[in-house]
Design a protein around this motif. Sequence first.
Motif, PDB file in Angstrom:
ATOM      1  N   ASP A 185      24.551  65.437  78.942  1.00  0.00           N
ATOM      2  CA  ASP A 185      25.947  65.741  79.263  1.00  0.00           C
ATOM      3  C   ASP A 185      26.783  64.460  79.324  1.00  0.00           C
ATOM      4  O   ASP A 185      27.918  64.416  78.834  1.00  0.00           O
ATOM      5  N   ALA A 186      26.222  63.426  79.963  1.00  0.00           N
ATOM      6  CA  ALA A 186      26.952  62.157  80.064  1.00  0.00           C
ATOM      7  C   ALA A 186      27.172  61.539  78.684  1.00  0.00           C
ATOM      8  O   ALA A 186      28.252  61.006  78.382  1.00  0.00           O
ATOM      9  N   SER A 188      27.379  63.206  75.858  1.00  0.00           N
ATOM     10  CA  SER A 188      28.373  64.027  75.164  1.00  0.00           C
ATOM     11  C   SER A 188      29.788  63.628  75.571  1.00  0.00           C
ATOM     12  O   SER A 188      30.694  63.546  74.732  1.00  0.00           O
ATOM     13  N   ARG A 189      29.983  63.384  76.878  1.00  0.00           N
ATOM     14  CA  ARG A 189      31.307  62.970  77.332  1.00  0.00           C
ATOM     15  C   ARG A 189      31.702  61.628  76.731  1.00  0.00           C
ATOM     16  O   ARG A 189      32.854  61.443  76.309  1.00  0.00           O
ATOM     17  N   ARG A 190      30.761  60.696  76.694  1.00  0.00           N
ATOM     18  CA  ARG A 190      31.084  59.386  76.115  1.00  0.00           C
ATOM     19  C   ARG A 190      31.382  59.513  74.619  1.00  0.00           C
ATOM     20  O   ARG A 190      32.300  58.864  74.093  1.00  0.00           O
ATOM     21  N   THR A 193      34.887  60.890  74.115  1.00  0.00           N
ATOM     22  CA  THR A 193      35.904  59.863  74.382  1.00  0.00           C
ATOM     23  C   THR A 193      36.015  58.900  73.211  1.00  0.00           C
ATOM     24  O   THR A 193      37.128  58.554  72.771  1.00  0.00           O
ATOM     25  N   GLN A 236      29.657  69.177  69.656  1.00  0.00           N
ATOM     26  CA  GLN A 236      30.319  69.503  70.924  1.00  0.00           C
ATOM     27  C   GLN A 236      31.760  69.930  70.649  1.00  0.00           C
ATOM     28  O   GLN A 236      32.445  69.320  69.826  1.00  0.00           O
ATOM     29  N   THR A 239      37.620  68.908  74.185  1.00  0.00           N
ATOM     30  CA  THR A 239      37.950  69.163  75.590  1.00  0.00           C
ATOM     31  C   THR A 239      39.275  69.926  75.656  1.00  0.00           C
ATOM     32  O   THR A 239      40.272  69.514  75.067  1.00  0.00           O
ATOM     33  N   ASP A 253      35.415  76.049  77.385  1.00  0.00           N
ATOM     34  CA  ASP A 253      34.367  75.103  77.002  1.00  0.00           C
ATOM     35  C   ASP A 253      33.003  75.795  76.970  1.00  0.00           C
ATOM     36  O   ASP A 253      32.200  75.585  76.057  1.00  0.00           O
TER      37      ASP A 253
END
Length: 420
Positions: A185-186, A188-190, A193, A236, A239, A253
């Motif tokens: 998850d971390a 995917s967020r990076r 971004t 993914q 957002t 989401d």
Amino acid sequence: MGSPGRDGELRRTFPAFAARASEADAFAETWWGNAWVTALEEGALDAARLARGRAYAGHGYVDAITVTPGLVLAYVHGSRPRPYRVQVRVRTLSDGDWDRFLDAAAERPGHIAALLDKEMPRSLAECGVALLPGPGELEPHCSCPDSGHPCKHAAALCYQTARLLDEDPFVLLLLRGRGERELLDALSRRNATRAARAAQEQEPAPLPGVRAGDVIARRALPPLPAPLPPSAHPEQPPTYPGAPGGPDPFALDQLATDAAARAHALLTTGCDPFAELTLWQDAVRLAAARPGSGLTAATRALYSSLASATGRTPADLARAVAAWRQGGFEALRVLEEPWDPPAGRFDRARPLLLAADLPAFRPWRNHLTHPRGHAQLRLGHNGLWYAYESEPGHDDWWPRGTPDLDPVGALTGLGAPGDL
């Protein structure tokens, strides 16, 4: 051993390895598995104990292995009838170390692809964060009277742990403090971004195709372009921003992520693996795909919505999610559908439990319940035993541990025979 935590993300139990056909083969095959073995052997004070530990591991004397942050634990058989309780501790990483590791992993797309393929690139392991232990960093403890460092039982557990690392480098990351789902998850967020920042800095690439004017001007249509090959993994979704009066961004989401995964499965295999699920079963699957177990504000809202849509309570959903994470659809059937098994496997279970120094479990349909009412086994239609746990004196059973063909093995994650 104490009761396992309710969050299975930070506790993984692996079945015991079978005895090896040849003791001449190396215990580890990957470079990171061999690095673990090197840390063990260079930090050991007695080569003879190491040799005996290798032999114990090779003969299959190490029972199921439980891995949690900073700790590997198992029961190892020795010269006495009762196995010894062995644990090996390692240092967990700080939040700053994890930030450096995640930045290094997200910097190169090949790193994430390698991790998903159960590979650990050297460049990622050497990114300035000490993922692999060095000599003397492994801290063994054993209930046997031997004061060696390590004793043969602890050495056996370390050698078997190297085989676990071979199969899944996320075991090493869990030992250092974080579970697979949290890390992915971390990452995917990076990635999201970085992708958003890159999209702002460059012009959009032209889309492949034929201009409408060119098609109208000709009488013969040109051939269609070849379809693009499917990606290795579902992407993914973007957002979604929240807006007053608009749809819930968390729900969007959730739906987009699930739709992408199912569309990818249809594209690559031709079938939807979840098409036959009922509304309730699909709600359990969706809730189980999200970390948090209904404890965070976002997942509490998700659990409440899914429970309301299916006519159940959030507590029912939380228990069903625990079963789904224990073993998917079959484990959910075991939770919700008692049945009468035929003679055979069910009848042989009670003598096996007695032989393991456990009390006489009470039978009812496909259930075997501890006489003091805090541990239970349930036999599934697939022949596996599923462990359950409840507070003593309460009929509130929750799935625990890993399903096993052996009833004693299924109880391994709940505690030692003496604790039960």
